[in-house]
Design a protein around this motif. Structure first.
Motif, PDB file in Angstrom:
ATOM      1  N   PHE A  35       0.847  -1.197   0.000  1.00 56.31           N
ATOM      2  CA  PHE A  35       0.000   0.000   0.000  1.00 56.31           C
ATOM      3  C   PHE A  35       0.875   1.238   0.000  1.00 56.31           C
ATOM      4  CE2 PHE A  35      -0.136   1.564   4.479  1.00 56.31           C
ATOM      5  CZ  PHE A  35       0.459   0.524   5.152  1.00 56.31           C
ATOM      6  N   ASP A  83      -5.323   4.610   1.611  1.00 46.00           N
ATOM      7  CA  ASP A  83      -6.412   5.263   2.362  1.00 46.00           C
ATOM      8  C   ASP A  83      -7.023   6.358   1.496  1.00 46.00           C
ATOM      9  OD1 ASP A  83      -4.101   4.593   4.604  1.00 46.00           O
ATOM     10  OD2 ASP A  83      -6.155   4.193   5.269  1.00 46.00           O
ATOM     11  N   PHE A 137      -8.757   1.434   1.921  1.00 41.33           N
ATOM     12  CA  PHE A 137      -8.946   1.216   3.361  1.00 41.33           C
ATOM     13  C   PHE A 137     -10.021   2.188   3.852  1.00 41.33           C
ATOM     14  CE2 PHE A 137      -5.611  -1.486   2.795  1.00 41.33           C
ATOM     15  CZ  PHE A 137      -4.333  -0.959   2.790  1.00 41.33           C
ATOM     16  N   ARG A 145     -10.057  11.360  15.337  1.00 36.30           N
ATOM     17  CA  ARG A 145     -10.537  10.587  14.176  1.00 36.30           C
ATOM     18  C   ARG A 145     -12.050  10.693  14.005  1.00 36.30           C
ATOM     19  NH1 ARG A 145      -6.694   5.518  12.944  1.00 36.30           N
ATOM     20  NH2 ARG A 145      -7.299   6.231  10.856  1.00 36.30           N
ATOM     21  N   LYS A 187     -13.697  -0.168   8.428  1.00 35.10           N
ATOM     22  CA  LYS A 187     -12.810  -0.004   9.579  1.00 35.10           C
ATOM     23  C   LYS A 187     -13.392   0.987  10.548  1.00 35.10           C
ATOM     24  CE  LYS A 187      -9.709   3.487   7.568  1.00 35.10           C
ATOM     25  NZ  LYS A 187      -8.404   3.772   6.969  1.00 35.10           N
ATOM     26  N   HIS A 188     -12.890   1.033  11.842  1.00 35.46           N
ATOM     27  CA  HIS A 188     -11.886   0.133  12.380  1.00 35.46           C
ATOM     28  C   HIS A 188     -12.619  -0.799  13.332  1.00 35.46           C
ATOM     29  CE1 HIS A 188      -9.981   3.954  11.264  1.00 35.46           C
ATOM     30  NE2 HIS A 188      -8.886   3.261  11.017  1.00 35.46           N
ATOM     31  N   MET A 234     -11.043  -4.161   8.460  1.00 34.21           N
ATOM     32  CA  MET A 234      -9.786  -3.881   9.144  1.00 34.21           C
ATOM     33  C   MET A 234      -9.986  -3.934  10.646  1.00 34.21           C
ATOM     34  SD  MET A 234      -7.248  -0.567   8.945  1.00 34.21           S
ATOM     35  CE  MET A 234      -6.877  -0.778   7.208  1.00 34.21           C
ATOM     36  N   PHE A 266      -7.080  -0.984  16.479  1.00 41.56           N
ATOM     37  CA  PHE A 266      -5.946  -1.070  17.401  1.00 41.56           C
ATOM     38  C   PHE A 266      -6.388  -1.400  18.825  1.00 41.56           C
ATOM     39  CE2 PHE A 266      -2.781   0.197  14.546  1.00 41.56           C
ATOM     40  CZ  PHE A 266      -3.048   1.410  13.930  1.00 41.56           C
ATOM     41  N   ASP A 278      -4.801  -3.537  11.416  1.00 42.02           N
ATOM     42  CA  ASP A 278      -4.470  -2.152  11.170  1.00 42.02           C
ATOM     43  C   ASP A 278      -2.982  -1.975  11.455  1.00 42.02           C
ATOM     44  OD1 ASP A 278      -5.847   1.060  12.248  1.00 42.02           O
ATOM     45  OD2 ASP A 278      -4.231   0.532  10.894  1.00 42.02           O
ATOM     46  N   TYR A 279      -2.262  -1.457  10.447  1.00 41.27           N
ATOM     47  CA  TYR A 279      -0.838  -1.203  10.571  1.00 41.27           C
ATOM     48  C   TYR A 279      -0.154  -2.265  11.436  1.00 41.27           C
ATOM     49  CZ  TYR A 279       3.019   1.667   9.217  1.00 41.27           C
ATOM     50  OH  TYR A 279       4.168   2.092   8.629  1.00 41.27           O
ATOM     51  N   MET A 296      -0.802  -6.485   8.287  1.00 40.83           N
ATOM     52  CA  MET A 296      -0.257  -5.259   7.724  1.00 40.83           C
ATOM     53  C   MET A 296       0.967  -4.860   8.527  1.00 40.83           C
ATOM     54  SD  MET A 296      -1.839  -1.391   7.617  1.00 40.83           S
ATOM     55  CE  MET A 296      -3.287  -1.662   6.634  1.00 40.83           C
ATOM     56  N   TRP A 322      -6.208  13.143   6.571  1.00 42.97           N
ATOM     57  CA  TRP A 322      -6.267  11.979   5.659  1.00 42.97           C
ATOM     58  C   TRP A 322      -6.556  12.400   4.220  1.00 42.97           C
ATOM     59  CZ3 TRP A 322      -4.170   7.456   6.360  1.00 42.97           C
ATOM     60  CH2 TRP A 322      -4.013   6.957   7.658  1.00 42.97           C
ATOM     61  N   GLU A 369      -5.796  11.066  12.849  1.00 46.47           N
ATOM     62  CA  GLU A 369      -5.129  10.074  13.682  1.00 46.47           C
ATOM     63  C   GLU A 369      -4.087  10.717  14.594  1.00 46.47           C
ATOM     64  OE1 GLU A 369      -3.540   6.703  11.651  1.00 46.47           O
ATOM     65  OE2 GLU A 369      -2.838   5.770  13.516  1.00 46.47           O
TER      66      GLU A 369
HETATM   67  C1  GLC Z   1      -3.293   3.823  10.132  1.00 42.87           C
HETATM   68  C2  GLC Z   1      -4.775   3.894  10.394  1.00 42.87           C
HETATM   69  C3  GLC Z   1      -5.615   3.147   9.407  1.00 42.87           C
HETATM   70  C4  GLC Z   1      -4.950   3.130   8.036  1.00 42.87           C
HETATM   71  C5  GLC Z   1      -3.638   2.373   8.164  1.00 42.87           C
HETATM   72  C6  GLC Z   1      -2.860   2.400   6.819  1.00 42.87           C
HETATM   73  O1  GLC Z   1      -2.584   3.678  11.330  1.00 42.87           O
HETATM   74  O2  GLC Z   1      -5.215   3.522  11.705  1.00 42.87           O
HETATM   75  O3  GLC Z   1      -6.905   3.801   9.375  1.00 42.87           O
HETATM   76  O4  GLC Z   1      -5.797   2.484   7.095  1.00 42.87           O
HETATM   77  O5  GLC Z   1      -2.806   2.876   9.194  1.00 42.87           O
HETATM   78  O6  GLC Z   1      -2.541   3.710   6.483  1.00 42.87           O
END
Ligand code: GLC
Length: 738
Positions: free
Chosen positions: A79, A109, A153, A167, A206-207, A250, A253, A285-286, A317, A426, A493
């Motif tokens: 990604f 994203d 995402f 967020r 998500k999330h 997704m 966290f 997620d990440y 991920m 974002w 975020e």
């Molecule tokens: C971020 C976000 C998530 C996003 C992912 C990839 O930490 O929490 O919403 O899709 O990482 O960028």
């Protein structure tokens, strides 16, 4: 005329109603089985691995170690690797230089736009217009897929009742009914009706789950709630998006019920698959897999990989633990190869459905990319969405709309001649240079008006050196327009705020400008509700414009000068102060509801229980009168329905749009019930003097809830019905369910 009738969402919340997860035979089953038979365990683990591509000043650049993994077939997905020129080379390596040539997924994203940016999701939710919202998603999918992205995402469907959480900007606010409709609309827009179409892409809900309930609004913090609240309020939008066909989900966290979502079999298998029948794949997620070590639910990396895998998270991920440990875990017998094959099969299935095996380069056409980026239709729709997202909070003395013949305006504030911040959080691939600033918008719309522009101050600190110039500009102008609020990094975020007032010393600047005695219009731009009590008491006109994206300045200027009549309605409550949080419209009555005559009732000593602006609130330049609320019957059985009608009249001087809202209250239940629940709405457009009878239908579906017996049912008894312009200004009636 955009009108909405009931869109019933049958959300089976009961855990006692598992939908058989029918094993739908894929048309690609034999191809998948053939490929699995030829794959090594390492290659299978690679298909469950997703890495980010870095970016340098010269553009995207995959780290060397990730490139090694890619070439070895141990990284099947990437990604942040968009633009055709870059992604095409990575796809070539995967297809031509790896042993089996399995094509890559390319994720990104694309939350509210690709290179063309639309209003942030919290803003666009205030349109209450599912056609606009779905079309926005369709258009950003069209633009992003032209640049090689085939997995989005998005949608973010996290319900949130706490504007300290940065967020909150990324989703649709506090309401479960509207949030569910919007989440489903975005899935439809992103995925279209044919994933093999090169203009459609995989969605990712998500999330999951309940990330928006992070304690104290602090990002990544603990989430702890009853299963009832989880199922009543936080789960339905994820369910609605899954029911709309979302291909992926997704994991969030946060922990829930004491277990990180990434390791929660309750969330990932019992609810998502057994109850809802989801048959796509879940991605962490990440570094969510890795973070389970810090959560303290596992001791080491290998245990983290095992727990996440066994919980039902198919793809890892960024931590790289699946690639690193799954082969060992298989050889140790801790994970079965049949389970591994099932997970890999889901990923391969979606790559087949996208058409990547037929043509790995179908999303990687540089001619299509150059012809698609910045298409006129994107800007035109962006302007429409932005105008419909604007919420008029106050307009004392009808100061707005301004005349285009006023000699001069003072345009003051850090967001007045600003491009980047109007993109909002974002914005990822969004292009700031394309943004229409508020100053440019006014120049376009009211070209005869002299603009005395002064930035005045910034977003943090207490530098007052620009104040005097701003005050003098105000003094020599007929009207002041203050463009103030948050920059794009003050929401999103890792951007929680404990004080959600105007950042920096913008309040002091506003007070100094108001002291000149000039008429002041505030254009409030932010990624969340702000506490603006002084502004509400002292400023005659307040336009809440959020962060509206590429066409922001044009949309705001058209609204300020009357070419657009604002119609947005808040989907998130504006608190009077942080101390009231959480505050939302569908609260419970309690055993001691506030009574001014009784000290010992639920209240604060220092602030009202009421919000500054309630859910569903938004003014217009015109006025709408509600009358003649009628019910077709005062009782119904579960097999009958009641028609609710109301007459709405435009009693003002402007044509305008109004979101007519229907709420119910179940007066007595086997569990306590909220004092209001949104159950329908219709957006109408009326000319001055025009009236319309708006009708809603209440069936047994609208009366169901998660009962004490944990069944999704209605219960006999009395209900109140409310219809009005927001969640508090309503006409009321009642009926009985027999
Ligand atoms: C971020 C976000 C998530 C996003 C992912 C990839 O930490 O929490 O919403 O899709 O990482 O960028």
């Amino acid at each position: 005329m955009r009108t909405y009738f009931f869109l019933l969402i049958v959300i089976l919340l009961s855990g006692c109603d598992p939908q058989a997860n029918e094993s739908i035979t894929s048309p690609y089953q034999s191809k998948i089985e053939d490929l699995l038979a030829r794959m090594t365990i390492e290659e299978k683990a690679g298909q469950l691995t997703l890495y980010t591509s870095g970016w340098t000043v010269t553009g995207p650049a995959l780290r060397d170690d990730y490139m090694d993994e890619l070439r070895a077939g141990r990284a099947g997905n990437l990604f942040n690797a968009h633009t055709v020129s870059y992604a095409r080379e990575l796809q070539r390596i995967a297809v031509e230089e790896t042993r089996l040539g399995i094509p890559l997924l390319f994720g990104l994203d694309v939350i509210h736009g690709y290179k063309t940016t639309y209003p942030i999701p919290l803003a666009e939710a205030c349109t209450w217009d599912l056609n606009i919202i779905e079309k926005t998603a369709r258009l950003y999918a069209k633009e992003a897929t032209s640049a090689g992205v085939n997995w989005n995402f998005n949608p973010v469907v996290d319900i949130c009742r706490d504007p300290r959480w940065g967020r909150i900007a990324e989703a649709s606010g506090e309401d479960v009914y509207l949030g569910s409709l919007i989440g489903a609309a975005k899935v439809r827009g992103i995925q279209g009706d044919d994933l093999s179409d090169p203009e459609t892409m995989l969605a990712c809900v998500k999330h999951y789950a309940a990330y928006g309930a992070s304690q104290a609004g602090r990002d990544y913090h603990t989430v702890d709630m009853s299963d009832r609240t989880l199922r009543d309020t936080y789960l339905p939008p994820y369910r609605a998006a899954v029911d709309a066909g979302a291909a992926t989900v997704m994991a969030s966290f946060n922990e829930l019920h004491g277990v990180p979502a990434t390791g929660s079999e309750y969330l990932m298998k019992q609810i998502l698959r057994d109850e809802w029948g989801f048959n796509g794949f879940v991605v962490s997620d990440y570094t969510g897999v890795m973070e389970m070590i810090k959560h303290g639910i596992v001791e080491n990396e290998k245990q983290a990989a095992e727990l996440a895998f066994k919980a039902g998270v198919e793809m890892d991920m960024q931590s790289g633990f699946y690639s690193k440990y799954l082969p060992e875990l298989i050889r140790e017998g801790k994970i079965s190869e049949s389970a591994l094959d099932e997970y890999v099969g889901k990923v391969l299935e979606l790559k087949y459905r996208l058409g990547l095996f037929d043509d790995p380069y179908k999303y990687l056409d540089s001619v299509r990319e150059s012809e698609t980026l910045f298409s006129r239709e994107f800007f035109d729709h962006g302007l429409l969405s932005a105008k419909e997202s604007i919420v008029l909070l106050k307009n004392e003395g009808q100061l707005l709309p301004l005349s285009k013949n006023i000699p001069s305006v003072a345009l003051i504030g850090p967001l007045a001649d600003n491009k980047k911040d109007l993109l909002g959080t974002w914005h990822v691939a969004g292009i700031a240079e394309k943004v229409v600033t508020l100053k440019a918008g006014i120049e376009n719309v009211a070209s005869n008006v002299r603009i005395n522009y002064v930035r005045g101050t910034g977003f943090e600190g207490n530098d007052r050196s620009g104040f005097n110039e701003a005050i003098s500009a105000a003094r020599r102008s007929d009207v002041v327009i203050m463009a103030i609020g948050e920059n794009y990094q003050q929401s999103g975020e890792a951007a929680s705020r404990s004080d959600i007032g105007l950042p920096g010393n913008q309040s002091q600047l506003l007070e100094a400008i108001a002291a000149t005695g000039k008429p002041v219009v505030v254009v409030l731009m932010a990624g969340r509700p702000l506490t603006i009590g002084w502004m509400d008491e002292n400023i005659p006109a307040i336009l809440n414009t959020w962060h509206l994206g590429t066409m922001a300045g044009q949309a705001i200027a058209e609204t300020l000068f009357g070419d657009n009549n604002p119609s947005g309605k808040l989907t998130i409550t504006f608190p009077r102060n942080v101390g009231q949080i959480p505050i939302y419209y569908n609260m419970k009555n309690t055993g001691r509801p506030f009574n001014e005559a009784d000290k010992y009732t639920s209240k604060y000593l220092d602030v009202s229980n009421e919000p500054l602006y309630p859910f569903g609130y938004g003014l217009s330049y015109t006025a709408f009168e509600y009358a003649d609320l009628n019910l077709s019957a005062d009782r119904m059985t579960k097999n009958e329905q009641i028609e609710v009608s109301v007459t709405v009249t435009n009693s003002g001087d402007f044509t305008g749009e109004e979101v007519v809202q229907l709420y119910i209250r179940d007066l007595v239940g086997s569990v306590t019930r909220p004092v209001r629940e949104l159950k329908g709405y219709e957006k109408i457009r009326l000319n001055p003097g025009e009236s319309k009878v708006v009708t809603f239908t209440i069936t047994n579906e609208e009366l169901k809830f998660y009962t004490f017996e944990k069944k999704w049912e209605s219960e006999p008894g009395f209900f109140q019905v409310f219809v009005g312009t927001n969640s508090t200004e309503v006409l009321e009636s009642r009926f009985e369910l027999l």
